[in-house]
Enzyme design. Sequence first.
Site, PDB file in Angstrom:
ATOM      1  N   ASP A 124     -43.804 -29.384  12.205  1.00 43.34           N
ATOM      2  CA  ASP A 124     -42.729 -28.680  11.538  1.00 43.34           C
ATOM      3  C   ASP A 124     -42.881 -27.197  11.896  1.00 43.34           C
ATOM      4  O   ASP A 124     -43.957 -26.770  12.346  1.00 43.34           O
ATOM      5  CB  ASP A 124     -42.844 -28.916  10.034  1.00 43.34           C
ATOM      6  N   ASP A 134     -41.109 -23.998   9.948  1.00 41.20           N
ATOM      7  CA  ASP A 134     -41.201 -23.114   8.777  1.00 41.20           C
ATOM      8  C   ASP A 134     -42.266 -23.622   7.803  1.00 41.20           C
ATOM      9  O   ASP A 134     -42.199 -24.764   7.335  1.00 41.20           O
ATOM     10  CB  ASP A 134     -39.858 -23.065   8.042  1.00 41.20           C
ATOM     11  N   ASP A 147     -45.519 -29.303   5.977  1.00 38.14           N
ATOM     12  CA  ASP A 147     -45.985 -28.745   4.706  1.00 38.14           C
ATOM     13  C   ASP A 147     -45.199 -29.229   3.503  1.00 38.14           C
ATOM     14  O   ASP A 147     -45.498 -28.810   2.378  1.00 38.14           O
ATOM     15  CB  ASP A 147     -45.918 -27.213   4.758  1.00 38.14           C
TER      16      ASP A 147
END
Length: 240
Positions: free
Chosen positions: A21, A23, A179
């Site tokens: 991922d 961001d 995250d």
Amino acid sequence: MSLRQCPMMAPRLRVDAVLFDLDGTLVDTLPDITWCLNRVLLEEGCPVLTADTVRGYIGGGTRAMIGQVAAQFGIAGAAALHQRYMTLYQHHLVQFSRPFNGVWELLEGCRQLELPLAIVTNKAEDMALEIAGSLFAQNTFATVLGQCTGRSLKPQPDVAWEAARQLSVDPRRCLFVGDTEIDLQTARAAGMPSAMAAWGYGRTCTWQAQSPNFYCQHPLGLLRALQQVCAEQDDTVKSC
């Protein structure tokens, strides 16, 4: 925290590629997202949002973020707000955004392990490409896939499968690192092992139901786990 699964029942874990991922996993983009979002909110006469509040909106894509903000403040015309935000953000992608501490070392370690890398994000693909090109060395990532016309957003697995296809790696051997719960849901839907990047924006209370293979507090913890997996092809779920 210890995350373990029964060695007798767990399939042998093999990692031949890593999907990241963007961001909150590779790059701390929260400062620029918050700055741009507050600029357009001020134009609407709304109070500014704290970075911690904005953090909770990240992960589902920009339209979802703007939709939540518009609903919070009773702003009619979320589409127009979204357009103004995107125009502003396009010019401030890396004003304050930087890779998290340890990410450069993690990526270099993956290179030494000869693991091909990809970015899989719900951010607009052109923006993701610009951020990756600005903050990381050329050819760090074999492919960068983001939101574009005709492509489903995470947690739908299509984009993860497309990354695996472009890397010519079996999806079951692609470690998906993210995250948020959305990232872990994506990994599960795609049949990929997963790693929870606990240094990012996700709420730690939501990830456990997704049973990630790794829970890492720091990028270097993930690197150590990858080094061990590549060396031993261990089948034990690890905490790093």
